[in-house]
Design an enzyme around this catalytic site. Structure first.
Site, PDB file in Angstrom:
ATOM      1  N   ASN A  48       0.873  -1.177   0.000  1.00  0.00           N
ATOM      2  CA  ASN A  48       0.000   0.000   0.000  1.00  0.00           C
ATOM      3  C   ASN A  48       0.907   1.223   0.000  1.00  0.00           C
ATOM      4  OD1 ASN A  48      -1.748   2.091   0.482  1.00  0.00           O
ATOM      5  ND2 ASN A  48      -2.373   1.415   2.535  1.00  0.00           N
TER       6      ASN A  48
ATOM      7  N   LYS B 226       0.139   4.222  -0.186  1.00  0.00           N
ATOM      8  CA  LYS B 226      -0.506   5.405   0.417  1.00  0.00           C
ATOM      9  C   LYS B 226      -0.310   6.601  -0.520  1.00  0.00           C
ATOM     10  CE  LYS B 226      -0.149   3.188   4.856  1.00  0.00           C
ATOM     11  NZ  LYS B 226      -0.130   3.302   6.304  1.00  0.00           N
TER      12      LYS B 226
ATOM     13  N   HIS C  89      -9.589   1.242   4.920  1.00  0.00           N
ATOM     14  CA  HIS C  89      -8.299   1.425   5.600  1.00  0.00           C
ATOM     15  C   HIS C  89      -8.504   2.371   6.786  1.00  0.00           C
ATOM     16  CE1 HIS C  89      -4.172   2.553   6.429  1.00  0.00           C
ATOM     17  NE2 HIS C  89      -3.809   1.459   5.788  1.00  0.00           N
TER      18      HIS C  89
ATOM     19  N   GLU D 100      -6.904   4.751   7.804  1.00  0.00           N
ATOM     20  CA  GLU D 100      -6.698   6.176   7.500  1.00  0.00           C
ATOM     21  C   GLU D 100      -7.929   6.768   6.821  1.00  0.00           C
ATOM     22  OE1 GLU D 100      -2.947   5.551   5.534  1.00  0.00           O
ATOM     23  OE2 GLU D 100      -2.060   5.011   7.466  1.00  0.00           O
TER      24      GLU D 100
ATOM     25  N   GLU E   3      -5.317  -4.789  10.564  1.00  0.00           N
ATOM     26  CA  GLU E   3      -4.293  -3.769  10.758  1.00  0.00           C
ATOM     27  C   GLU E   3      -4.560  -3.030  12.069  1.00  0.00           C
ATOM     28  OE1 GLU E   3      -2.302  -2.589   6.789  1.00  0.00           O
ATOM     29  OE2 GLU E   3      -3.931  -1.211   7.164  1.00  0.00           O
TER      30      GLU E   3
ATOM     31  N   GLY F 131       2.657   2.327  10.791  1.00  0.00           N
ATOM     32  CA  GLY F 131       3.635   3.400  10.632  1.00  0.00           C
ATOM     33  C   GLY F 131       4.351   3.779  11.921  1.00  0.00           C
TER      34      GLY F 131
ATOM     35  N   SER G 218       3.504  -2.134  10.289  1.00  0.00           N
ATOM     36  CA  SER G 218       4.960  -2.191  10.485  1.00  0.00           C
ATOM     37  C   SER G 218       5.553  -3.549  10.161  1.00  0.00           C
ATOM     38  CB  SER G 218       5.323  -1.761  11.910  1.00  0.00           C
ATOM     39  OG  SER G 218       4.911  -0.418  12.143  1.00  0.00           O
TER      40      SER G 218
HETATM   41  P1  13P Z   1       3.109   0.399   7.647  1.00  0.00           P
HETATM   42  O1  13P Z   1       3.608  -0.908   7.044  1.00  0.00           O
HETATM   43  O2  13P Z   1       3.862   1.586   7.143  1.00  0.00           O
HETATM   44  O3  13P Z   1       3.004   0.310   9.125  1.00  0.00           O
HETATM   45  O4  13P Z   1       1.623   0.602   7.094  1.00  0.00           O
HETATM   46  C1  13P Z   1       0.713  -0.423   7.242  1.00  0.00           C
HETATM   47  C2  13P Z   1      -0.494  -0.076   6.472  1.00  0.00           C
HETATM   48  O5  13P Z   1      -1.273   0.782   6.872  1.00  0.00           O
HETATM   49  C3  13P Z   1      -0.735  -0.779   5.209  1.00  0.00           C
HETATM   50  O6  13P Z   1      -2.011  -0.552   4.724  1.00  0.00           O
END
Ligand code: 13P
Length: 250
Positions: free
Chosen positions: A8, A10, A94, A96, A165, A171, A209
């Site tokens: 992803n 982002k 997601h 976010e 997640e 992150g 992560s």
């Molecule tokens: P990270 O791997 O940067 O923690 O992000 C995970 C994520 O949100 C994937 O959709």
């Protein structure tokens, strides 16, 4: 069933950076990849992915889709538009999107339904916040989030991918331990089993992560069928190393 590893990106990338990253991934592709692999890019780059990845072992997808089929929804992208660019996957729900764009469980479920109707596999994201985990509400939260999708898509439940997640692991560099992740995945698997006779073919990914140092241990848990990778999917060597850590008969 192969593991599924999804990057992803982002809101990262650009025409030149994407071409360099994808080129490096394809040059470094393992001879015997034991995983299905995809990258989910920002909407404007889906045409680029289609052009560069057609005929390669790397699939592509979007990070969202509209809950509406078409019409006066400025800034939105419909599932049918994603199909025009041959997306195999679309992330929905997601954290976010839930957090910064106020997406409710109902909205996420409708998005999953629209994506399925367009012949695309939704990757339905669920996960608890740190406060919810500390209050002992992890199971309740992820089950509520998944129940909404199961209720809406009905017999198509066996066609979805689920991604667990934990919000506190995204992150932050703080990964769920393999035992913590497996425990939640087992809960989700049981919920899927109660909803469909084909729960064993639904892949449940872990995200938060994941990196080359922790991937192998997470990916060998019985109910972890792959990974949803943020930061590490932007670095070709790290992403390739995660792909290589999938057990061959996973
Ligand atoms: P990270 O791997 O940067 O923690 O992000 C995970 C994520 O949100 C994937 O959709």
């Amino acid at each position: 069933m192969n593991k599924l590893i999804v990057g992803n990106w982002k809101m990262n990338g650009g025409l030149a950076d994407n071409a360099a990253l994808l080129g490096a991934l394809l040059r470094g592709w393992p001879d015997r990849a034991a995983a299905d692999v995809a990258v989910c890019a920002p909407m404007p780059y889906l045409a680029q992915l289609q052009q560069l990845l057609q005929g390669t072992p790397l699939a592509w997808g979007a990070q969202d889709a509209s809950a509406h089929p078409h019409g006066a929804y400025t800034g939105e992208t419909s599932a049918a538009m994603l199909r025009d660019f041959a997306c195999r996957y679309a992330l929905v729900g997601h954290s976010e999107r839930r957090r910064y764009h106020g997406e409710s469980d109902d909205t996420v479920a409708t998005k999953a339904q629209r994506v399925l109707a367009a012949g695309i596999t939704p990757i339905v994201c669920v996960g608890e916040t740190l406060a919810e985990r500390e209050a002992g509400r992890t199971e309740l939260v992820v089950k509520r989030q998944l129940a909404s999708v199961i209720h809406t898509v009905g017999h198509c439940t066996s066609e979805i991918v689920v991604a667990y997640e934990p919000v506190w692991a995204i992150g932050t560099g703080q990964t769920a331990t393999p035992a913590q992740a497996q425990a939640v995945h087992a809960v989700l698997r049981a919920q899927l089993q109660a909803a469909t006779a084909h729960a064993d073919r639904i892949r449940i990914l872990y995200g938060g992560s994941m990196n080359p140092a922790n991937a192998a241990e997470l990916l060998c848990q019985p109910d972890i069928d792959g990974g949803l990778i943020g930061g590490a999917s932007l670095k070709s060597d790290e992403f390739l190393s995660i792909i290589a850590s999938c057990p061959v008969h996973g």
